[in-house]
Design an enzyme around this catalytic site. Structure first.
Site, PDB file in Angstrom:
ATOM      1  N   SER A 180       0.889  -1.107   0.087  1.00  0.00           N
ATOM      2  CA  SER A 180      -0.018   0.071   0.107  1.00  0.00           C
ATOM      3  C   SER A 180       0.803   1.426  -0.006  1.00  0.00           C
ATOM      4  O   SER A 180       0.306   2.363  -0.375  1.00  0.00           O
ATOM      5  CB  SER A 180      -1.096   0.062   1.156  1.00  0.00           C
ATOM      6  OG  SER A 180      -0.346  -0.128   2.466  1.00  0.00           O
ATOM      7  N   HIS A 208      -5.631  -3.337  -2.401  1.00  0.00           N
ATOM      8  CA  HIS A 208      -5.171  -2.507  -3.712  1.00  0.00           C
ATOM      9  C   HIS A 208      -4.999  -3.136  -4.974  1.00  0.00           C
ATOM     10  O   HIS A 208      -4.772  -2.387  -5.851  1.00  0.00           O
ATOM     11  CB  HIS A 208      -3.791  -1.936  -3.332  1.00  0.00           C
ATOM     12  CG  HIS A 208      -3.703  -0.606  -2.176  1.00  0.00           C
ATOM     13  ND1 HIS A 208      -4.405   0.580  -2.109  1.00  0.00           N
ATOM     14  CD2 HIS A 208      -3.641  -0.939  -0.712  1.00  0.00           C
ATOM     15  CE1 HIS A 208      -4.429   1.220  -0.963  1.00  0.00           C
ATOM     16  NE2 HIS A 208      -3.948   0.369  -0.167  1.00  0.00           N
ATOM     17  N   LYS A 239     -11.909   0.353  -1.566  1.00  0.00           N
ATOM     18  CA  LYS A 239     -11.270   0.977  -2.367  1.00  0.00           C
ATOM     19  C   LYS A 239     -11.740   1.340  -3.662  1.00  0.00           C
ATOM     20  O   LYS A 239     -12.315   2.079  -4.064  1.00  0.00           O
ATOM     21  CB  LYS A 239      -9.610   0.308  -2.311  1.00  0.00           C
ATOM     22  CG  LYS A 239      -9.171   0.516  -0.855  1.00  0.00           C
ATOM     23  CD  LYS A 239      -7.661   0.147  -0.866  1.00  0.00           C
ATOM     24  CE  LYS A 239      -7.506  -0.082   0.643  1.00  0.00           C
ATOM     25  NZ  LYS A 239      -7.530   0.975   1.650  1.00  0.00           N
TER      26      LYS A 239
HETATM   27  N1  PMP Z   1      -5.147  -4.022   3.592  1.00  0.00           N
HETATM   28  C1  PMP Z   1      -4.396  -2.999   3.078  1.00  0.00           C
HETATM   29  C2  PMP Z   1      -3.237  -3.446   2.168  1.00  0.00           C
HETATM   30  C3  PMP Z   1      -4.910  -1.736   2.844  1.00  0.00           C
HETATM   31  O1  PMP Z   1      -4.299  -0.881   2.321  1.00  0.00           O
HETATM   32  C4  PMP Z   1      -5.943  -1.518   3.667  1.00  0.00           C
HETATM   33  C5  PMP Z   1      -6.790   0.103   3.836  1.00  0.00           C
HETATM   34  N2  PMP Z   1      -5.766   0.968   4.397  1.00  0.00           N
HETATM   35  C6  PMP Z   1      -6.814  -2.289   4.613  1.00  0.00           C
HETATM   36  C7  PMP Z   1      -6.193  -3.868   4.453  1.00  0.00           C
HETATM   37  C8  PMP Z   1      -7.873  -2.169   4.953  1.00  0.00           C
HETATM   38  O2  PMP Z   1      -9.082  -2.051   4.331  1.00  0.00           O
HETATM   39  P1  PMP Z   1     -10.388  -1.190   4.858  1.00  0.00           P
HETATM   40  O3  PMP Z   1     -10.160   0.232   4.455  1.00  0.00           O
HETATM   41  O4  PMP Z   1     -11.655  -1.754   3.969  1.00  0.00           O
HETATM   42  O5  PMP Z   1     -10.480  -1.614   6.325  1.00  0.00           O
END
Ligand code: PMP
Length: 391
Positions: A180, A208, A239
């Site tokens: 990310s 992502h 996302k």
């Molecule tokens: N995994 C990754 C790699 C992320 O970037 C994120 C979001 N920041 C999440 C999980 C969490 O997802 P959510 O926003 O749906 O809780």
């Protein structure tokens, strides 16, 4: 509670104090943020579904039919026929037998790690750059933790060959599909090969990647042609799907087991029907409007090239997440502020979210951006980057 003043002062001294910027319009390529219209390079709205008329219509119609919420957890009476349909369709999207929808991507990761890793005789193996929710999943799991250097297959092999890992009861390897902060992609083919050899369960967090990479945006497993070879795929609906929620895709047994033991599923209420309906409509858009995915990648290529031409270091990114390396927290914040004044919103990411010396601005383009907006943004980056001596 006086200690909070000291804690806040410490956060400020360490540049870790966060005051969120406020969005005053819909999330879009141009957004109204803190009273200013800016080119928005910060959201995960990859396919620009936040404002898609069909998705909005689905939310309205589900609200009219089912009401605004379920007022219950999934296992009490919070499972509507829409929830069931979404789980079937997400499984089809991911090429798995089944899937289970959980409150968020974050809790999908924590729930899976916690539900599967239940003994100190288990081992959870994790990439050092995995998302915070995987780290917290590891904290909730009873397993021992083994961390390998980022995407370093030699180090992973070394860990898998240690007697402690060899003799473990259950072994689970977890990796982000797309990382990310850096936008690079996990080396899934080698991970799968190594894990098969050592009898390790594989889990990829495609937060992502879903809706973003691979044919029809099906994610990293499809991108590498590894259908059926990765045991668990995590996805987020916050996302590319632009709403909220997460899911765990895998075998039917995994779903059945998790719906009896996964704590967020059991103890936190389910998504409102409108949210579930937007995800279903989002899937239709993903299948029926492939031009969005194409535009996302055209924009990605264009913006990366513009930044590179300007002389910026954009790290190891292979995806729409493009870091602009700065290497200093204060400078990163200064660049972000100067860009905002120039009408471009790109957030600074400092320590401890990234390692010291790796401070950066993280940019994300979406299918909604036009080349002229990205050109303008790159020109602003060049002007501010020069003024700060970054390029
Ligand atoms: N995994 C990754 C790699 C992320 O970037 C994120 C979001 N920041 C999440 C999980 C969490 O997802 P959510 O926003 O749906 O809780």
């Amino acid at each position: 509670m006086k200690f909070l003043e000291e804690e806040i002062a410490l956060l400020k001294a360490e540049n870790r104090f966060i005051q969120p910027n406020v969005l005053q319009s819909a999330q879009g390529p141009i957004s109204l943020i803190d009273g200013k219209e800016v080119i928005n390079l910060t959201s995960n709205n990859y396919l620009c579904l936040t404002t898609h008329p069909k998705v909005i219509a689905a939310a309205v119609s589900a609200t009219e039919k089912y009401g605004i919420g379920t007022a219950a957890v999934r296992t009490i009476i919070g499972t509507t026929s829409l929830h069931e349909e979404l789980e079937k369709r997400l499984a089809e999207f991911k090429g798995t037998e089944d899937s289970i929808v959980i409150q968020s991507g974050f809790t999908s990761n924590t729930a899976t790690c916690q539900s599967l890793m239940t003994s100190p005789d288990d081992v959870l193996i994790s990439d050092e750059l995995n998302h915070a929710s995987i780290i917290d999943g590891g904290r909730l799991a009873k397993a021992k933790k083994k961390i390998y250097r980022h995407n370093d297959m030699a180090h992973l092999k070394e860990i898998l060959e240690t007697p402690e890992v060899r003799s473990a009861r259950r072994k689970l390897l977890v990796t982000d599909g797309v990382f990310s902060m850096d936008g690079d992609i996990a080396n899934l083919p080698e991970i799968v090969e190594l894990c098969n050899k050592h009898d390790v369960i594989t889990m990829v967090d495609d937060a992502h990647a879903s809706g973003v990479i691979g044919p029809q945006g099906r994610g990293t497993v499809a991108h590498y042609g590894l259908k059926g070879k990765v045991d668990i795929q995590i996805g987020t609906l916050s996302k590319a799907f632009a709403t909220i929620g997460g899911y765990v895709a895998g075998s039917h047994n995994l779903k059945q087991y998790m719906q009896s033991v996964a704590r967020p599923f059991l103890f936190s209420s389910s998504h409102p029907p409108a949210v579930v309906a937007t995800c279903l409509a989002g899937l239709d858009v993903i299948y029926n409007e492939p031009e969005r995915l194409q535009k996302l990648w055209d924009n990605t290529k264009f913006f990366k090239e513009e930044l590179k031409k300007a002389g910026f270091d954009t790290g190891a990114s292979q995806t729409p997440i493009t870091p602009v390396m700065v290497g200093d927290t204060q400078k990163a914040h200064a660049l972000s502020k100067m860009l905002f004044d120039e009408g471009v919103f790109a957030l600074a990411i400092g320590f401890p979210t990234v390692a010291k010396g790796k401070e950066r601005l993280r940019t994300i383009v979406t299918a909604g951006h036009e080349f002229d907006q990205l050109e303008k943004a790159a020109a602003a980056f060049k002007k501010c980057g020069k003024a700060l001596g970054i390029i």
